[in-house]
Design an enzyme around this catalytic site. Structure first.
Site, PDB file in Angstrom:
ATOM      1  N   GLU A 228     -17.831  17.566  -1.985  1.00  0.00           N
ATOM      2  CA  GLU A 228     -17.727  18.341  -3.898  1.00  0.00           C
ATOM      3  C   GLU A 228     -18.856  17.856  -4.670  1.00  0.00           C
ATOM      4  OE1 GLU A 228     -13.453  17.935  -4.095  1.00  0.00           O
ATOM      5  OE2 GLU A 228     -14.145  16.839  -5.848  1.00  0.00           O
TER       6      GLU A 228
ATOM      7  N   LYS B   7      -2.908  20.340  -0.393  1.00  0.00           N
ATOM      8  CA  LYS B   7      -4.405  19.614  -1.150  1.00  0.00           C
ATOM      9  C   LYS B   7      -4.992  21.056  -0.528  1.00  0.00           C
ATOM     10  CE  LYS B   7      -5.225  15.233  -2.661  1.00  0.00           C
ATOM     11  NZ  LYS B   7      -5.790  14.246  -3.151  1.00  0.00           N
TER      12      LYS B   7
ATOM     13  N   ARG C 110       7.654  19.404  -7.276  1.00  0.00           N
ATOM     14  CA  ARG C 110       8.447  18.548  -7.982  1.00  0.00           C
ATOM     15  C   ARG C 110       9.162  17.270  -9.249  1.00  0.00           C
ATOM     16  NH1 ARG C 110       5.617  13.884  -8.362  1.00  0.00           N
ATOM     17  NH2 ARG C 110       3.754  13.429  -7.380  1.00  0.00           N
TER      18      ARG C 110
END
Lengths: 535, 167, 492
Positions: free
Chosen positions: C201, C118, C293
């Site tokens: 954030e 991340k 994936r």
């Protein structure tokens, strides 16, 4: 099978007169019964509540399958003894259903003198276990009794059918494979300690349940040892250390649930094989019995009218209908089971006694249970009857009736006097069950002759002492004698002394007989295949 | 037959009375109603209750019934009466006694702990065999009378339980 | 083009079945590994070869790389498909396979390391000018932190740097609160994650989760297969996904998809991947993370595009050059995936266990089922509690929702509590129907998503059903004998 055609007119004045009379008797009966079952002092109830105990009937309700019947036996035992202070003799017994099995419940009522055993308590317990022995009914003992009532110990301890008989019966039950489960809900001391200990399964409630040969006070007195009841013989002691009990539970509720579980593990009984047809309610209303039983024991009624209000479809196949008309014999069905009925329509003559005897032999050979509907003043007396062998014919009836293999059930519908009581399977003749209607009377001879005779004996005795009696004095003696005689020949006295298994509402007779017959079939019997004598 | 059935967190006392030809159900103190069940397939059943009828999909395992009906899935638990009674009580204090002489190996609860029936409390060693002693009922630990390593005789009181936490 | 003749699927359950199915169509031998608890599962039955593996726990058996490599050697597999979960995003595993000369069907280890993390992925996007949520890094402390925070503006979200799962998060709506919120967040971060490092954030209220399916070959072709909306989440996990995203303007859709392709290209991405974005109510979108994936929800993309993503994965791994172009990829109709979980929505979605006494999954046109269980099997707490995925496809969203409801009505799972009823209530909710969805949907409509209370009649019917089918009640051993059965609770 033909249906009986009733000749009773339910709109007739006689019917109303009788019904009014009998309903009054019935109301008094229900009141007495309700009192015996439910009237308790607040103090006694409070005491139990404080001990976290349930009342005996609450226990029974939790024990039995919901929505199933309970036939209580001898509710009015001891109702005329001990000044009425020991209702139901301090014990509730009856037949109920636990996990689908018919069981006898024998439960101490500790709101009454702490459940202490009075002579009649012991008599009721012995009778209850006798029923189990005779009918192979499993027993649930709900044990919560203080022990013997000491002031009356001589009346309950030593004799053949006194307290020891309870334990003797338990041992015999065990040997016959009749299962017993005991739940100990109170302190069970001395002899009482054997009830759970002789049972096949014994459950004890922690805290309130205790089993000891000698309780803490006795131990202290005898050896000086100080010990609490719990340490001496509490549930944990007996279920983990002594092995005297098999299970310990934390509450009465849990104990009752466990007893239910134990009974649920039993094999379902295989009963005596009998053909069973579909049951059919009587065509005639059993409630009409109140208008059929006369308002005076001397008034005759037709036993067929009674049969029509008890048995399936009011159907009755009468045997030898035209012979010995004072006895009514024949076959009927009770909840689908075929039964033989022997009833009275008057005094027994030689021919009626012979008919009964022949019919009973027939029933015994064919494994048909016999139901006796007693309304009997006795055997006919007089020279020609003695010459005709009335005593001999009565003896035949006694002989065959006593030795019947098939279950016998007796209902006292009205009068039961003299040797007629014997011939018609009175208490001494081991009917599997015997119930009285509240109007019924029982004595060695009819009331009027007896009172006349007894009064005369009194007067003669006084006369021998040189006393002369005024007509008032004679009247007084007569009144006293008749009061005493009436009480002692009443159904209430009979049931108080456990001469029967209880007084029942006549309209309940069908259900009571159904439950009793079903119970009786637990014991299998074999026919002896004797030829039937046309005597 | 009478049992407690648990559904969506509520307890119901349900009585089923079966007599030849008819079955009645009573829920708590409500009036009895005639009920019947018809199996349609392995899982599909028709339930009749009085005038009412409902189709349900159902599977039963042990005392649990799993039912899909009314666009929802439900789990119903039928409670055994002995266990129910044991759950509801927990009255007198009780003791856990040594089933045999031995030594305490491990203690997995402490005095004052609230314990559930069946919860392991102590491991003991005897004759080279480890035995776990569990709580015989719900309650609180009143006292643990031995320490790990202590030896004891048969029937020694190892742990005492009380219904309520003793102050 | 490298030759691949046998592929070991290093996974279990429905995804193993799903991969095996494609391999079968492609004529490639498919094998699986399995822990003994999974011996009876459909995947083991479907596979041409199955290799038993052991571990301290069932999960650790599947997480053990050496188990997989040993299995590959044993059966001579030349490639591994990791599915999702377990080792799928483990760059070290991809490296180990490369050392062994076994093809890992997925991106290169370096790309996995970069984009699978991340923090590094976020830094990579920031460096390259892709939109990320403005943030104050954990490196800044004290006044510098506050100053940087002011620059971003409120509302702000204070998060533990080492955290996850919603713990240690604080929303600040007013700068006056910042001075109290930061120490609080630090204290919590220390308690939960052992480090008091926090970052701030920009907080986006009611965002949507939009993600883009990427597929890249080894020859520089990077394609996107459109977007998926995965906003319906509980406990930060998706339960309903759909494609295309509802109520998304075509321009914005194109922008998002193009951005995803650019990110993939920039990172040298190969094979299948998903770029996840947060879409704010104001239309701004921000890079969230990348999944390197195949995803659980990939079938919705397959349903609308008609493509087989596993097949493309294998082709890419075989070093094939895609002849497919972006213009060839068209979306057709609407698809919704419903994740059928063994969990109790009425008990905070706690996983449920038990035996699948009845297990019927729907069938029919437009319904695709990905399933790893069978009737009679035990659902244990050993693995993720997902039982199956129901993917429905129809011409438009409204019809698809109807089909989804129908599929759920035709689903029967008895013995294990599932979220099937809860999914139906979401699908039936008007806000869902109108496409007004965001990640706060489930908490926002919590009360409305509760099942309606039972009527007394319904309750009695249920009790009757349970009682009448119960041995406890109906055991003939406990039947009341005649004539007693006729008497009720008669007392004399």
């Amino acid at each position: 099978m033909r249906r009986i055609t009733s000749k009773i007119d339910p709109q007739s004045g006689e019917f109303f007169t009788y019904a009014a009379h009998n309903r009054k008797i019935l109301a008094a009966f229900h009141e007495k019964q309700h009192h015996a079952r439910f009237t308790r002092s607040e103090r006694d109830v409070e005491r139990l509540r404080n001990q976290k105990k349930l009342l005996v009937r609450e226990r029974i309700d939790l024990l039995l399958d919901p929505g199933t019947p309970f036939l209580e036996l001898s509710t009015l035992a001891a109702n005329l003894a001990y000044d009425g202070s020991v209702p139901s003799a301090g014990l509730v017994s009856g037949i109920g259903i636990v996990n689908g099995r018919e069981v006898m419940v024998m439960a101490s009522d500790s709101t009454i003198k702490g459940g202490a055993w009075y002579p009649l308590t012991v008599k009721k317990m012995v009778r209850t276990l006798d029923i189990c022995l005779e009918n192979h009914l499993p027993v649930v003992h709900l044990v919560d009794a203080a022990g013997a009532f000491l002031p009356l110990q001589s009346g309950l301890f030593p004799d053949r059918h006194m307290a020891g008989r309870i334990f003797r019966n338990q041992c015999i039950l065990s040997a016959k494979g009749i299962r017993q489960v005991a739940l100990v809900l109170g302190h069970s001391t001395a002899g009482g300690a054997y009830i759970p200990t002789l049972s096949d399964y014994s459950v004890m409630v922690r805290g309130t349940g205790g089993v000891f040969l000698g309780g803490p006070p006795l131990v202290k007195a005898a050896t000086g040892e100080e010990v609490t009841a719990d340490e001496l013989g509490g549930a944990d002691v007996h279920s983990t250390i002594s092995g005297t009990a098999d299970y310990a539970v934390d509450s009465e509720k849990e104990g009752l649930a466990l007893v239910r579980e134990i009974i649920g593990t039993f094999a379902r009984p295989s009963k005596m094989a009998m053909e069973k047809r579909d049951a059919e309610e009587p065509y005639y209303d059993p409630g009409e019995l109140y208008g059929i039983i006369p308002d005076n024991v001397k008034k005759q009624f037709d036993m067929r009218e009674v049969i029509a209000r008890i048995f399936d479809g009011s159907r009755f196949h009468e045997f030898k209908p035209d012979y010995g008309a004072t006895a009514v014999c024949g076959f009927a069905f009770l909840y689908g089971w075929k039964v033989g009925i022997v009833g009275n329509n008057g005094v027994l003559f030689s021919d009626s006694a012979q008919k009964c005897t022949q019919f009973m032999q027939l029933c015994d050979r064919d494994l048909i249970p016999v139901i006796f509907l007693q309304n009997i003043t006795g055997f006919m007396i007089g020279k020609s009857y003695e010459h005709g062998g009335i005593t001999k014919d009565g003896a035949k009836m006694l002989m065959v009736q006593s030795n019947l293999c098939v279950p016998k059930l007796t209902i006292m519908t009205n009068g039961s006097f003299g040797a007629g009581n014997y011939a018609m399977c009175g208490r001494a003749f081991d009917a599997r069950f015997l119930f009285s209607w509240p109007n019924s009377q029982i004595s060695v001879m009819g009331m009027e002759q007896a009172i006349k005779t007894l009064t005369q004996i009194h007067i003669n005795a006084l006369k021998r002492q040189g006393k002369t009696l005024s007509p008032e004095a004679v009247q007084k003696i007569k009144e006293e004698v008749s009061k005493d005689y009436m009480e002692k020949s009443s159904a209430y006295y009979a049931t108080s002394e456990l001469w029967d298994d209880g007084i029942i509402d006549p309209a309940d007779t069908r259900k009571v007989l159904g439950i009793c017959l079903s119970a009786a079939l637990h014991r299998k019997i074999n026919t002896t295949y004797n030829g039937v004598l046309r005597i | 037959m009478k049992r407690r059935i648990d559904l969506l967190g509520s307890h119901y006392t349900v009585t089923i009375l079966t007599r030849p030809g008819e079955t009645h159900m009573t829920v708590d103190t409500e009036a009895p109603r005639p009920v019947a069940i018809t199996k349609v397939t392995d899982t599909k059943h028709l339930i009749h209750m009085g005038e009412n009828r409902a189709q349900v999909q159902m599977a039963v395992k042990g005392n649990m019934a799993y039912i899909r009906a009314f666009d929802r899935t439900f789990v119903l638990g039928i409670v055994n009466p002995v266990e129910q009674a044991a759950q509801e009580t927990g009255s007198s204090s009780t003791t856990i006694c040594a089933p045999m002489p031995g030594m305490v190996v491990e203690i997995t609860a402490a005095a004052g702990d609230r314990v559930a029936k069946g919860q392991p409390l102590m491991t003991i060693e005897s004759m080279k065999i480890l035995t776990v002693l569990t709580a015989p009922k719900n309650g609180h630990i009143a006292g643990i009378l031995f320490n790990p390593g202590d030896a004891f005789d048969k029937n020694a009181v190892l742990i005492t339980l009380a219904e309520k936490k003793e102050m | 083009m490298s030759e691949i003749t046998k592929i070991l699927v290093a996974n279990r359950g429905e995804i193993a079945c799903r991969i095996l199915r494609t391999l079968d169509c492609m004529g490639i031998a498919g094998a699986v590994v399995y822990h003994p608890v999974d011996a009876a599962t459909p995947a083991v039955k479907m596979a041409a070869q199955a290799v038993e593996i052991q571990g301290r726990s069932p999960v650790s058996a599947y997480l053990d790389m050496e188990n997989i490599i040993t299995a590959c050697r044993k059966i001579g597999a030349d490639a591994v498909h990791p599915g999702f979960g377990f080792l799928a995003e483990n760059a070290g595993f991809a490296e180990r396979l490369a050392e062994e000369g076994i093809v890992f069907i997925g991106p290169l280890p370096d790309t996995m390391a970069l984009m699978g993390n991340k923090l590094t992925a976020r830094a990579f996007c920031m460096e390259n000018g892709f939109p990320v949520l403005p943030c104050v890094s954990e490196q800044k402390t004290g006044k510098a932190f506050t100053a940087a925070a002011r620059e971003i503006g409120v509302p702000l979200l204070i998060k533990a740097a080492a955290g996850g799962g919603g713990k240690g998060m604080h929303i600040v709506h007013d700068f006056h609160d910042l001075d109290t919120a930061v120490p609080l967040a630090k204290a919590e971060a220390l308690r939960f994650f052992g480090s008091n490092s926090v970052y701030a954030e920009k907080y986006v209220a009611s965002p949507r989760h939009i993600e883009v399916q990427i597929m890249a070959d080894h020859h520089g072709h990077v394609l996107h297969m459109g977007e998926r909306d995965c906003s319906i989440q509980r406990r930060f996990q998706k339960i309903i996904e759909e494609s295309p995203a509802p109520e998304l303007a075509p321009d914005l859709r194109r922008q998002i998809c193009d951005t995803a392709v650019e990110i993939a290209k920039k990172s040298g991405y190969r094979n299948a991947g998903t770029v996840e974005f947060i879409l704010a109510p104001d239309g701004q979108f921000y890079f969230l993370e990348m999944n390197t994936r195949l995803q659980v929800e990939h079938p919705v993309t397959e349903m609308v595009t008609g493509l087989d993503l596993v097949e493309l994965q294998v082709r890419a791994a075989r070093n094939e050059s895609f002849s497919l172009t972006q213009d060839d990829i068209k979306t057709n109709g609407h698809a919704i995936e419903l994740r059928l979980y063994a969990e109790d929505p009425e008990k905070e979605f706690m996983p449920a266990t038990g035996q699948l006494l009845a297990y019927h999954l729907p069938r029919g046109e437009g319904i695709r089922v990905e399933n790893g269980f069978a009737e009679g099997m035990q659902v244990s707490a050993a693995f993720d509690p997902m039982l199956a995925k129901l993917i429905v496809h129809d011409t438009n969203r409204e019809k698809t929702i109807d089909l989804a409801l129908q599929a759920l009505r035709d689903t029967l799972v008895l013995g294990v509590t599932t979220n099937a009823d809860f999914l139906m209530r979401i699908l039936s909710h008007p806000a869902y129907g109108s496409g007004r969805i965001h990640t706060g949907f489930i908490p926002l409509y919590q009360a409305e998503l509760l099942p309606p209370p039972l009527t007394q009649e319904q309750r009695s019917l249920l009790l009757a059903a349970a009682a009448l089918s119960s041995r406890e009640f109906m055991d003939t051993a406990f039947a009341v004998p005649e004539p007693h059965a006729f008497f009720g609770n008669w007392r004399n």
